[in-house]
Scaffold this motif. Structure first.
Motif, PDB file in Angstrom:
ATOM      1  N   GLU A 157      23.305  60.630  19.396  1.00 36.34           N
ATOM      2  CA  GLU A 157      22.558  59.380  19.259  1.00 36.34           C
ATOM      3  C   GLU A 157      21.047  59.631  19.193  1.00 36.34           C
ATOM      4  OE1 GLU A 157      24.992  59.969  21.410  1.00 36.34           O
ATOM      5  OE2 GLU A 157      26.556  58.575  20.773  1.00 36.34           O
ATOM      6  N   ALA A 158      20.551  60.571  20.006  1.00 40.25           N
ATOM      7  CA  ALA A 158      19.108  60.848  20.007  1.00 40.25           C
ATOM      8  C   ALA A 158      18.674  61.401  18.649  1.00 40.25           C
ATOM      9  CB  ALA A 158      18.753  61.842  21.113  1.00 40.25           C
ATOM     10  N   ALA A 215      11.089  58.556  17.761  1.00 39.64           N
ATOM     11  CA  ALA A 215      11.790  57.486  17.037  1.00 39.64           C
ATOM     12  C   ALA A 215      11.119  56.144  17.309  1.00 39.64           C
ATOM     13  CB  ALA A 215      13.259  57.453  17.458  1.00 39.64           C
ATOM     14  N   SER A 216      10.761  55.908  18.563  1.00 38.81           N
ATOM     15  CA  SER A 216      10.160  54.607  18.901  1.00 38.81           C
ATOM     16  C   SER A 216       8.787  54.459  18.259  1.00 38.81           C
ATOM     17  CB  SER A 216      10.083  54.432  20.417  1.00 38.81           C
ATOM     18  OG  SER A 216       9.107  55.278  20.979  1.00 38.81           O
ATOM     19  N   GLU A 217       8.073  55.578  18.129  1.00 40.21           N
ATOM     20  CA  GLU A 217       6.754  55.530  17.494  1.00 40.21           C
ATOM     21  C   GLU A 217       6.900  55.224  15.995  1.00 40.21           C
ATOM     22  OE1 GLU A 217       5.002  59.300  18.710  1.00 40.21           O
ATOM     23  OE2 GLU A 217       5.403  58.820  20.801  1.00 40.21           O
ATOM     24  N   ALA A 218       7.887  55.862  15.374  1.00 42.09           N
ATOM     25  CA  ALA A 218       8.153  55.607  13.946  1.00 42.09           C
ATOM     26  C   ALA A 218       8.540  54.150  13.737  1.00 42.09           C
ATOM     27  CB  ALA A 218       9.268  56.528  13.452  1.00 42.09           C
ATOM     28  N   ALA A 241      18.570  48.275  12.233  1.00 41.75           N
ATOM     29  CA  ALA A 241      19.717  49.165  12.447  1.00 41.75           C
ATOM     30  C   ALA A 241      19.281  50.425  13.202  1.00 41.75           C
ATOM     31  CB  ALA A 241      20.350  49.539  11.108  1.00 41.75           C
ATOM     32  N   ALA A 242      18.137  50.980  12.794  1.00 46.16           N
ATOM     33  CA  ALA A 242      17.634  52.198  13.445  1.00 46.16           C
ATOM     34  C   ALA A 242      17.315  51.908  14.914  1.00 46.16           C
ATOM     35  CB  ALA A 242      16.386  52.700  12.716  1.00 46.16           C
ATOM     36  N   GLU A 243      16.769  50.730  15.167  1.00 49.70           N
ATOM     37  CA  GLU A 243      16.425  50.370  16.549  1.00 49.70           C
ATOM     38  C   GLU A 243      17.673  50.307  17.430  1.00 49.70           C
ATOM     39  OE1 GLU A 243      14.230  46.719  17.094  1.00 49.70           O
ATOM     40  OE2 GLU A 243      13.967  47.125  19.231  1.00 49.70           O
ATOM     41  N   LEU A 244      18.745  49.796  16.885  1.00 49.22           N
ATOM     42  CA  LEU A 244      19.982  49.706  17.682  1.00 49.22           C
ATOM     43  C   LEU A 244      20.476  51.089  18.111  1.00 49.22           C
ATOM     44  CD1 LEU A 244      22.397  46.997  16.247  1.00 49.22           C
ATOM     45  CD2 LEU A 244      21.124  47.016  18.407  1.00 49.22           C
ATOM     46  N   VAL A 245      20.410  52.056  17.200  1.00 52.12           N
ATOM     47  CA  VAL A 245      20.839  53.410  17.569  1.00 52.12           C
ATOM     48  C   VAL A 245      19.904  53.971  18.644  1.00 52.12           C
ATOM     49  CG1 VAL A 245      21.344  55.741  16.768  1.00 52.12           C
ATOM     50  CG2 VAL A 245      21.793  53.801  15.275  1.00 52.12           C
ATOM     51  N   LEU A 246      18.614  53.693  18.490  1.00 49.19           N
ATOM     52  CA  LEU A 246      17.661  54.156  19.492  1.00 49.19           C
ATOM     53  C   LEU A 246      17.977  53.547  20.864  1.00 49.19           C
ATOM     54  CD1 LEU A 246      15.063  55.576  20.447  1.00 49.19           C
ATOM     55  CD2 LEU A 246      13.772  53.595  19.628  1.00 49.19           C
ATOM     56  N   LYS A 304      16.264  59.484  15.888  1.00 49.86           N
ATOM     57  CA  LYS A 304      15.045  60.075  15.324  1.00 49.86           C
ATOM     58  C   LYS A 304      15.128  60.062  13.798  1.00 49.86           C
ATOM     59  CE  LYS A 304      12.140  63.301  13.768  1.00 49.86           C
ATOM     60  NZ  LYS A 304      12.144  63.890  12.402  1.00 49.86           N
ATOM     61  N   TYR A 305      16.253  60.443  13.276  1.00 50.82           N
ATOM     62  CA  TYR A 305      16.435  60.509  11.827  1.00 50.82           C
ATOM     63  C   TYR A 305      16.252  59.138  11.181  1.00 50.82           C
ATOM     64  CZ  TYR A 305      18.606  61.549   7.336  1.00 50.82           C
ATOM     65  OH  TYR A 305      18.838  61.703   6.005  1.00 50.82           O
ATOM     66  N   LEU A 306      16.975  58.152  11.701  1.00 51.20           N
ATOM     67  CA  LEU A 306      16.955  56.826  11.068  1.00 51.20           C
ATOM     68  C   LEU A 306      15.624  56.106  11.277  1.00 51.20           C
ATOM     69  CD1 LEU A 306      20.585  55.529  11.821  1.00 51.20           C
ATOM     70  CD2 LEU A 306      19.693  56.538   9.701  1.00 51.20           C
ATOM     71  N   CYS A 307      15.047  56.241  12.458  1.00 52.62           N
ATOM     72  CA  CYS A 307      13.757  55.571  12.702  1.00 52.62           C
ATOM     73  C   CYS A 307      12.658  56.186  11.828  1.00 52.62           C
ATOM     74  CB  CYS A 307      13.367  55.643  14.175  1.00 52.62           C
ATOM     75  SG  CYS A 307      14.363  54.571  15.224  1.00 52.62           S
ATOM     76  N   ALA A 308      12.688  57.516  11.678  1.00 51.96           N
ATOM     77  CA  ALA A 308      11.674  58.160  10.830  1.00 51.96           C
ATOM     78  C   ALA A 308      11.818  57.701   9.382  1.00 51.96           C
ATOM     79  CB  ALA A 308      11.784  59.679  10.931  1.00 51.96           C
ATOM     80  N   GLU A 309      13.057  57.609   8.908  1.00 52.37           N
ATOM     81  CA  GLU A 309      13.272  57.153   7.524  1.00 52.37           C
ATOM     82  C   GLU A 309      12.880  55.684   7.377  1.00 52.37           C
ATOM     83  OE1 GLU A 309      14.062  59.020   4.853  1.00 52.37           O
ATOM     84  OE2 GLU A 309      14.117  60.759   6.177  1.00 52.37           O
TER      85      GLU A 309
END
Ligand SMILES: Cc1cc2nc3c(=O)[nH]c(=O)nc-3n(C[C@H](O)[C@H](O)[C@H](O)COP(=O)(O)OP(=O)(O)OC[C@H]3O[C@@H](n4cnc5c(N)ncnc54)[C@H](O)[C@@H]3O)c2cc1C
Length: 392
Positions: A323-324, A255-258, A302-307, A328-333
């Motif tokens: 949450e994990a 997720a962090s890479e995305a 928003a994706a970062e906050l979930v991460l 992953k889902y939101l950061c990839a999208e």
């Protein structure tokens, strides 16, 4: 933690972000474009990260690392991807950063002493061998078999997509030690090894692929590979459960890479939108260009906050599956959407290699597929979190 919600990183975490950002600046887009084009492993980058002491970030101190958490690891990998290095940079170090988690938790002291300090120093390159052509996402269906023979196991089988195998001395290898048909629970009977990728009995063939070409992904044909018992991680038959421990952190790292790719793509897009003039004004003045970029920002934030929530929960020792997976889902999208909008913003130049957004686009696409597809993430949320029937 007391005092309610706190969205700030600690001073130490901020320092990590700054130091890494400073270090990776030395490897610019040009460097990554050339490595990608030449299909060449980024040795200089890898060595610089190793010399900075970053590879051992999450490895326990007694084995030469810093014993830090997943929060710090995700900060590192986000900055690495965000530098423009994208998945080429991230994949060259990804497994050293958190991939050895099953070994740290379940490996013998002897195995850990023999391998972890060398991983932390950068001297030992490792890859991760799970996926097989005949099994796909249904890992219980792997058939690579390890047959006990005295103080060794003899392994035969085939793996696919094994990243960095060509460059690696060792592999964290998942095998079956009991056949699928012979076990009560389908994930029983699998055994994990951290062992030498002995070229005399493993044929390694790179797969031609769409992007991230500085790091290979390979087919492995394993023919009577002899593995000493000392290379087994934990107990025989429990390998799959050991891998499960590492799944959530792996999802957060990806997720962090995305996220990092999304951020750099957005930066490039904004710069171009401000500079490029068509019809007598900067293209960024058009809402048709500006709004999608603002939208990309909102989704990345928003994706970062979930991460951040996921990594915090994990480092506190709490449950974080929901949450994990969501991170992953939101950061990839969000990462892919940002890369796509960056490409669109660049018009024809987006399609050239010169502006680098085409490379980000190709690499951002990967995180919707691997290491776990978006569909499987939704399967998890649907069945585990929402309590609906499992489809798989
Ligand atoms: C560049 C790259 C690097 C990789 N590196 C590694 C590595 O280092 N080590 C390693 O072990 N693996 C690696 N992989 C493999 C990767 O983890 C798999 O490709 C990924 O898990 C998807 O599995 P699969 O390709 O077998 O897809 P399949 O299992 O064949 O699935 C195909 C499609 O069907 C969907 N699908 C399947 N079942 C269901 C279901 N029940 N519900 C809904 N949808 C479903 C999937 O989501 C997917 O979209 C890598 C892959 C790539 C592309």
């Amino acid at each position: 933690m007391s005092g309610g919600m706190n969205f700030e990183l600690t001073e130490d975490q901020e320092l990590i972000r700054k130091s890494v950002a400073e270090l990776v600046k030395k490897f610019d887009d040009q460097y990554w474009m050339e490595k990608d084009r030449a299909h060449e492993f980024p040795v200089e980058f890898y060595n610089a990260i190793a010399e900075g002491g970053w590879l051992g970030m999450t490895i326990p101190e007694e084995y030469g690392g810093h014993g830090l958490g997943i929060t710090e690891a995700t900060i590192l990998l986000e900055e690495v991807a965000r530098s423009g290095g994208g998945m080429n940079a991230a994949s060259s170090i990804h497994l050293s950063i958190f991939g050895m988690h099953p070994v740290v938790v379940h490996g013998s002291d002897e195995l850990k002493a023999r391998t972890l300090p060398r991983i932390a120093s950068g001297d030992l390159h490792v890859c991760f061998g799970v996926t097989e052509p005949g099994a796909g996402l249904d890992t219980s269906r792997i058939s690579t078999f390890a047959k006990r023979d005295g103080d060794h196991y003899v392994v035969n089988g085939r793996k696919v997509w094994i990243s960095k195998a060509l460059e690696s001395e060792k592999i964290l290898l998942l095998t079956r030690t009991e056949r699928y048909d012979d076990v009560k629970k389908k994930t029983d009977g699998m055994t994990l090894f951290l062992t030498d990728l002995d070229r005399s009995c493993v044929d390694i063939r790179p797969i031609a692929k769409m992007g991230r070409n500085a790091v290979t992904s390979n087919e492995l044909f394993i023919d009577n590979l002899r593995i000493p018992v000392e290379d087994r991680v934990g107990e025989e038959g429990k390998g799959f459960s050991y891998l499960l421990d590492g799944l959530n952190p792996e999802r957060m790292l990806i997720a962090s890479e995305a996220l990092g790719i999304g951020r750099v793509a957005l930066e490039k897009a904004v710069k171009y939108a401000n500079e490029r003039e068509v019809f007598g004004r900067p293209i960024g003045m058009n809402q048709g260009i500006q709004f999608p970029l603002a939208d990309a920002l909102a989704h990345l934030d928003a994706a970062e906050l979930v991460l951040r929530k996921a990594t915090w929960l994990y480092d506190q020792g709490n449950q974080c599956g929901r949450e994990a997976n969501t991170a992953k889902y939101l950061c990839a999208e969000a990462g892919f959407a940002a890369a796509d909008r960056a490409l669109q913003t660049h018009g024809g130049m987006g399609y050239s290699e010169e502006y680098h957004v085409a490379r980000y686009f190709r690499e951002a696409r990967l995180m919707r597929i691997a290491p776990i597809s978006q569909e499987m993430i939704l399967n998890y949320l649907g069945s585990h979190t929402l309590g609906m029937p499992r489809s798989y």
